[in-house]
Design a protein around this motif. Structure first.
Motif, short mmCIF file in Angstrom:
data_model
loop_
_atom_site.label_atom_id
_atom_site.label_comp_id
_atom_site.label_asym_id
_atom_site.label_seq_id
_atom_site.Cartn_x
_atom_site.Cartn_y
_atom_site.Cartn_z
N THR A 27 73.14 39.30 67.98
CA THR A 27 74.23 38.34 68.10
C THR A 27 74.27 37.39 66.90
OG1 THR A 27 72.87 36.76 69.36
CG2 THR A 27 74.13 38.38 70.62
N ALA A 28 73.15 37.26 66.20
CA ALA A 28 73.10 36.39 65.01
C ALA A 28 73.56 37.11 63.75
CB ALA A 28 71.68 35.86 64.81
N ILE A 128 58.00 39.32 58.05
CA ILE A 128 57.27 39.94 59.15
C ILE A 128 56.94 38.85 60.15
CG2 ILE A 128 55.18 41.18 59.84
CD1 ILE A 128 55.07 42.32 56.98
N ILE A 129 57.33 39.06 61.40
CA ILE A 129 57.04 38.09 62.46
C ILE A 129 56.24 38.81 63.53
CG2 ILE A 129 58.00 36.57 64.23
CD1 ILE A 129 60.44 36.20 62.40
N ASN A 130 55.02 38.33 63.73
CA ASN A 130 54.14 38.93 64.73
C ASN A 130 54.14 38.08 66.00
OD1 ASN A 130 53.39 41.01 62.98
ND2 ASN A 130 51.76 39.78 62.08
N ILE A 131 54.41 38.71 67.13
CA ILE A 131 54.38 37.98 68.39
C ILE A 131 52.92 37.86 68.84
CG2 ILE A 131 55.20 37.85 70.77
CD1 ILE A 131 57.41 37.64 68.65
N GLY A 132 52.41 36.66 68.69
CA GLY A 132 51.04 36.39 69.10
C GLY A 132 51.03 35.75 70.46
N SER A 133 50.23 34.70 70.61
CA SER A 133 50.09 34.03 71.89
C SER A 133 49.27 32.76 71.68
CB SER A 133 49.38 34.95 72.89
OG SER A 133 48.98 34.25 74.06
N VAL A 134 49.38 31.84 72.62
CA VAL A 134 48.47 30.69 72.58
C VAL A 134 47.03 31.18 72.75
CG1 VAL A 134 50.16 29.03 73.43
CG2 VAL A 134 48.72 30.27 75.07
N LEU A 226 64.19 33.93 65.87
CA LEU A 226 65.36 33.77 64.99
C LEU A 226 65.17 32.59 64.05
CD1 LEU A 226 68.21 34.62 64.17
CD2 LEU A 226 69.08 33.13 65.99
N GLU A 227 64.62 31.50 64.57
CA GLU A 227 64.35 30.33 63.73
C GLU A 227 63.41 30.69 62.57
OE1 GLU A 227 61.99 26.02 63.98
OE2 GLU A 227 62.43 27.15 65.82
N ALA A 228 62.35 31.41 62.89
CA ALA A 228 61.39 31.81 61.86
C ALA A 228 62.03 32.76 60.85
CB ALA A 228 60.18 32.46 62.50
N ALA A 229 62.86 33.66 61.33
CA ALA A 229 63.52 34.63 60.44
C ALA A 229 64.50 33.95 59.49
CB ALA A 229 64.23 35.68 61.27
N ARG A 230 65.16 32.91 59.97
CA ARG A 230 66.18 32.22 59.17
C ARG A 230 65.60 31.19 58.21
NH1 ARG A 230 70.73 30.65 63.73
NH2 ARG A 230 72.26 32.27 63.21
N ALA A 231 64.40 30.73 58.48
CA ALA A 231 63.85 29.58 57.74
C ALA A 231 63.78 29.85 56.24
CB ALA A 231 62.46 29.23 58.28
N ARG A 232 64.27 28.90 55.47
CA ARG A 232 64.17 29.02 54.01
C ARG A 232 62.72 28.95 53.57
NH1 ARG A 232 67.69 28.46 49.80
NH2 ARG A 232 69.36 27.91 51.25
N HIS A 233 61.97 28.06 54.23
CA HIS A 233 60.55 27.93 53.95
C HIS A 233 59.80 28.14 55.27
CE1 HIS A 233 61.53 26.44 49.96
NE2 HIS A 233 62.33 25.54 50.51
#
Length: 275
Positions: A27-28, A128-134, A226-233
């Motif tokens: 959707t983004a 690359i975004i890895n789904i981790g966990s607390v 999505l926030e992490a993917a879009r972030a400039r930094h």
């Protein structure tokens, strides 16, 4: 990252966090390829499903190769595929079972990364975004093997980010707490159960079920991806949900003894019958 026509590959996208993430990215404005061991599914999805088993080298190479063949690149890789483990003492899983848990939850990420990074490196960009966990920064009594895989993801991701940063590629970890999905419905049961732990296993399973029913929906995690993917930094770590944020602060600033007591109190470990 440019959103128009950016190509995303999301593993474990048949349900839960993976499906919510694939839908949110679509959707983004991303062209999204989701994967699961079952491949294409019935019903309308805003993304394309591919068959992929993260524990199989040939399957990984074939799926990544297919996306490259169709699109010419992969701009974003979201490593989400994983297996949950039912509450059990660490000694209740055999060595082969422990290896199987790591093969999916950790080595699956390694396989996907090795397959995708050469294409990103050639283009000089990628995320690359890895789904981790607390549980990558907290212990989980009676979930030691699962927590160990998430700790491994943390160390691997942070090291990898340093390696790839000068190549135009960034790595981030998204750290949810409990998330309301069907993840627990497919928990791997321990294969070496001991009678000594039967009572605490049953009690912890009931506690976990109650907590999961009140947990955040997977869309909360998808929004952070999505926030992490879009972030400039981009940051290295992103918590997902209020509970995860609180736990991260506790880990950073609370005395170790306070955190230790809190974990045991929440799980009522000292109130349960000792093995």
């Amino acid at each position: 990252m440019k959103l128009s026509r950016s190509i995303a590959l999301v593993t474990g996208a048949s349900s839960g966090i993976g499906k919510a993430t694939a839908e949110r990215l679509a959707t983004a404005g991303y062209t999204v390829y989701g994967t699961s061991r079952r491949g294409a599914q019935d019903g309308q999805l805003p993304f394309t499903m591919l068959s992929l088993d993260v524990t199989d080298d040939e399957s990984v190479d074939a799926a990544v190769g297919r996306v490259i063949e169709l699109e010419g690149r992969i701009d974003l890789l979201v490593n989400n595929a994983g297996v949950g483990v039912a509450p059990a003492a660490a000694e209740e899983s055999s060595i082969p079972q422990a290896q199987a848990i790591f093969d999916t939850n950790f080595m699956g990420i390694v396989r996907m990364t090795r397959a995708v990074v050469p294409h990103m490196r050639q283009r000089g960009s990628g995320r690359i975004i890895n789904i981790g966990s607390v549980l990558g920064f907290l212990p989980l009594p009676f979930g030691a093997l699962y927590a160990a895989t998430k700790h491994a993801v943390e160390g691997y991701s942070e090291s990898l980010d340093h390696e790839l940063r000068t190549r135009g590629i960034r790595v981030s970890i998204v750290e949810p707490a409990y998330t309301k999905t069907q993840f627990d419905a497919n928990f791997m049961e321990p294969d070496a159960k001991l009678e000594e732990y039967s009572q605490i296993r049953a009690s912890l399973s009931a506690t976990l079920k109650a907590v999961m029913n009140a947990a955040d929906p997977p869309e909360v995690v998808a929004e952070v991806v999505l926030e992490a993917a879009r972030a400039r930094h981009p940051k290295l770590r992103y918590t997902a949900g209020k509970l995860a944020a609180r736990l991260s602060l506790l880990r950073k600033f609370a005395p170790a003894t306070v955190l230790d007591r809190g974990i045991r109190k929440d799980l009522r470990l000292d109130a349960r019958k000792a093995p």
